[in-house]
Design a protein around this motif. Sequence first.
Motif, PDB file in Angstrom:
ATOM      1  N   SER A  83     -31.203 -31.547  19.041  1.00 43.85           N
ATOM      2  CA  SER A  83     -32.422 -32.095  19.632  1.00 43.85           C
ATOM      3  C   SER A  83     -32.231 -33.555  20.013  1.00 43.85           C
ATOM      4  O   SER A  83     -31.315 -34.224  19.533  1.00 43.85           O
ATOM      5  CB  SER A  83     -33.591 -31.972  18.654  1.00 43.85           C
ATOM      6  OG  SER A  83     -33.349 -32.756  17.514  1.00 43.85           O
ATOM      7  N   GLY A  84     -33.130 -34.036  20.843  1.00 47.97           N
ATOM      8  CA  GLY A  84     -33.115 -35.426  21.270  1.00 47.97           C
ATOM      9  C   GLY A  84     -33.844 -36.296  20.265  1.00 47.97           C
ATOM     10  O   GLY A  84     -34.312 -35.838  19.217  1.00 47.97           O
ATOM     11  N   GLU A  85     -33.971 -37.572  20.595  1.00 46.36           N
ATOM     12  CA  GLU A  85     -34.597 -38.529  19.678  1.00 46.36           C
ATOM     13  C   GLU A  85     -36.066 -38.233  19.420  1.00 46.36           C
ATOM     14  O   GLU A  85     -36.566 -38.441  18.332  1.00 46.36           O
ATOM     15  CB  GLU A  85     -34.466 -39.937  20.255  1.00 46.36           C
ATOM     16  CG  GLU A  85     -33.041 -40.444  20.273  1.00 46.36           C
ATOM     17  CD  GLU A  85     -32.957 -41.830  20.879  1.00 46.36           C
ATOM     18  OE1 GLU A  85     -34.014 -42.456  21.106  1.00 46.36           O
ATOM     19  OE2 GLU A  85     -31.828 -42.266  21.144  1.00 46.36           O
ATOM     20  N   PHE A  90     -32.542 -29.390  22.866  1.00 44.99           N
ATOM     21  CA  PHE A  90     -31.634 -29.134  23.975  1.00 44.99           C
ATOM     22  C   PHE A  90     -31.523 -27.617  24.032  1.00 44.99           C
ATOM     23  O   PHE A  90     -30.757 -27.012  23.305  1.00 44.99           O
ATOM     24  CB  PHE A  90     -30.259 -29.761  23.745  1.00 44.99           C
ATOM     25  CG  PHE A  90     -30.291 -31.252  23.647  1.00 44.99           C
ATOM     26  CD1 PHE A  90     -31.024 -32.015  24.546  1.00 44.99           C
ATOM     27  CD2 PHE A  90     -29.579 -31.915  22.663  1.00 44.99           C
ATOM     28  CE1 PHE A  90     -31.045 -33.390  24.465  1.00 44.99           C
ATOM     29  CE2 PHE A  90     -29.591 -33.288  22.587  1.00 44.99           C
ATOM     30  CZ  PHE A  90     -30.322 -34.035  23.481  1.00 44.99           C
TER      31      PHE A  90
END
Length: 163
Positions: A83-85, A90
């Motif tokens: 995952s992103g921040e 994703f």
Amino acid sequence: MEVILKEDVANLGHRGDVVKVADGYGRNFLLPRKLALQATLANKAVIEQMKEAAARRSATEKVQAQELVAKLETVSLSFTRKSGENGQLFGSVTSGDIASELAAKGYEVDRRKIQLNEPIKSLGDFTVSVKLHREVTGHLSVHVAADASQEVAEPVPAPAVAD
């Protein structure tokens, strides 16, 4: 064109119903896929027998669905995804992923019966509906966590190259 439905068809009717449909829809979709029969006198007599058999089959399917829902209510599924921040994944967790995870735990559920309006694309806990019968709907607990190997590392500087 009048047809007799052999199976439940979404937004049209249930098994055994006599419905009026457009000629092209009946000829090109319902009849070739064996979802319906043309509504003739002979077929109407046959459909009465099919309705009785369908009622018995539906009753047993409903009992089996209720038993499976009772088991599924206690099941909790966990997925780890990159995952992103801000917690966005994703990729995503789809009904196919949920069905394969249930199969791994010993529960056979068709992915089309798992009702996700759209795939899960963020971290967190979710409740997912599973419609096993037209009158029986259960709920699953799904937890989506970040991949632990996804630690943010400092970039390693490239070695200096002598000219």
